[in-house]
Design a protein around this motif. Structure first.
Motif, PDB file in Angstrom:
ATOM      1  N   MET A   1      -0.023  12.707 -13.240  1.00  0.00           N
ATOM      2  CA  MET A   1       0.098  11.885 -12.012  1.00  0.00           C
ATOM      3  C   MET A   1      -1.274  10.933 -12.021  1.00  0.00           C
ATOM      4  N   ILE A   2      -1.084   9.745 -12.104  1.00  0.00           N
ATOM      5  CA  ILE A   2      -2.169   8.713 -11.967  1.00  0.00           C
ATOM      6  C   ILE A   2      -2.594   8.442 -10.658  1.00  0.00           C
ATOM      7  N   ASN A   3      -3.897   8.490 -10.497  1.00  0.00           N
ATOM      8  CA  ASN A   3      -4.525   8.463  -9.158  1.00  0.00           C
ATOM      9  C   ASN A   3      -5.268   7.043  -8.926  1.00  0.00           C
ATOM     10  N   HIS A   4      -4.518   6.111  -8.337  1.00  0.00           N
ATOM     11  CA  HIS A   4      -5.321   4.701  -8.302  1.00  0.00           C
ATOM     12  C   HIS A   4      -6.009   4.884  -7.071  1.00  0.00           C
ATOM     13  N   HIS A   5      -7.470   4.355  -7.143  1.00  0.00           N
ATOM     14  CA  HIS A   5      -8.211   4.108  -6.122  1.00  0.00           C
ATOM     15  C   HIS A   5      -8.433   2.741  -5.856  1.00  0.00           C
ATOM     16  N   TYR A   6      -8.050   1.986  -4.772  1.00  0.00           N
ATOM     17  CA  TYR A   6      -8.089   0.761  -4.563  1.00  0.00           C
ATOM     18  C   TYR A   6      -9.555   0.545  -3.601  1.00  0.00           C
ATOM     19  N   PRO A   7     -10.403  -0.528  -3.865  1.00  0.00           N
ATOM     20  CA  PRO A   7     -11.531  -0.859  -3.045  1.00  0.00           C
ATOM     21  C   PRO A   7     -10.956  -1.070  -1.587  1.00  0.00           C
ATOM     22  N   TYR A  12      -7.829  -3.898   3.426  1.00  0.00           N
ATOM     23  CA  TYR A  12      -8.257  -4.612   4.627  1.00  0.00           C
ATOM     24  C   TYR A  12      -7.560  -6.030   4.585  1.00  0.00           C
ATOM     25  N   ARG A  13      -7.193  -6.632   3.185  1.00  0.00           N
ATOM     26  CA  ARG A  13      -6.610  -7.804   3.151  1.00  0.00           C
ATOM     27  C   ARG A  13      -5.159  -7.657   3.311  1.00  0.00           C
ATOM     28  N   GLY A  14      -4.325  -6.339   3.037  1.00  0.00           N
ATOM     29  CA  GLY A  14      -3.103  -6.364   3.323  1.00  0.00           C
ATOM     30  C   GLY A  14      -2.892  -6.243   4.677  1.00  0.00           C
ATOM     31  N   ILE A  15      -3.591  -5.307   5.398  1.00  0.00           N
ATOM     32  CA  ILE A  15      -3.659  -5.227   6.899  1.00  0.00           C
ATOM     33  C   ILE A  15      -3.717  -6.557   7.732  1.00  0.00           C
ATOM     34  N   GLU A  38       4.963  -7.637   3.065  1.00  0.00           N
ATOM     35  CA  GLU A  38       4.287  -8.684   3.765  1.00  0.00           C
ATOM     36  C   GLU A  38       2.724  -8.360   3.399  1.00  0.00           C
ATOM     37  N   ALA A  39       2.396  -7.101   3.152  1.00  0.00           N
ATOM     38  CA  ALA A  39       1.277  -6.663   2.863  1.00  0.00           C
ATOM     39  C   ALA A  39       0.871  -6.418   1.394  1.00  0.00           C
ATOM     40  N   TYR A  40       1.779  -6.573   0.648  1.00  0.00           N
ATOM     41  CA  TYR A  40       1.814  -6.374  -0.706  1.00  0.00           C
ATOM     42  C   TYR A  40       1.219  -4.886  -1.129  1.00  0.00           C
ATOM     43  N   PHE A  41       1.917  -3.928  -0.324  1.00  0.00           N
ATOM     44  CA  PHE A  41       1.710  -2.481  -0.641  1.00  0.00           C
ATOM     45  C   PHE A  41       2.890  -1.882  -1.049  1.00  0.00           C
ATOM     46  N   SER A  42       2.864  -0.806  -1.602  1.00  0.00           N
ATOM     47  CA  SER A  42       4.096   0.076  -1.995  1.00  0.00           C
ATOM     48  C   SER A  42       4.053   1.052  -0.890  1.00  0.00           C
ATOM     49  N   LYS A  43       5.504   1.627  -0.701  1.00  0.00           N
ATOM     50  CA  LYS A  43       5.694   2.780   0.372  1.00  0.00           C
ATOM     51  C   LYS A  43       4.989   3.916  -0.212  1.00  0.00           C
TER      52      LYS A  43
END
Length: 43
Positions: A1-7, A12-15, A38-43
């Motif tokens: 499993m790949i663990n992505h860490h976003y800054p 903050y931008r998504g929220i 809207e936030a460009y997030f995934s579930k």
């Protein structure tokens, strides 16, 4: 499993981006799919 860490600026931008959407549609039935789109997030 790949663990992505976003800054933090990414999160903050998504929220910040989704808050006006929620405020504009608070009386409607808002689904999680609408928010993540809207936030460009995934579930």
């Amino acid at each position: 499993m790949i663990n992505h860490h976003y800054p933090n600026p990414y999160l903050y931008r998504g929220i910040v981006q989704v808050e006006p959407f929620i405020n504009a549609h608070y009386a409607d039935s808002i689904e999680l799919n609408n928010i993540v789109d809207e936030a460009y997030f995934s579930k």
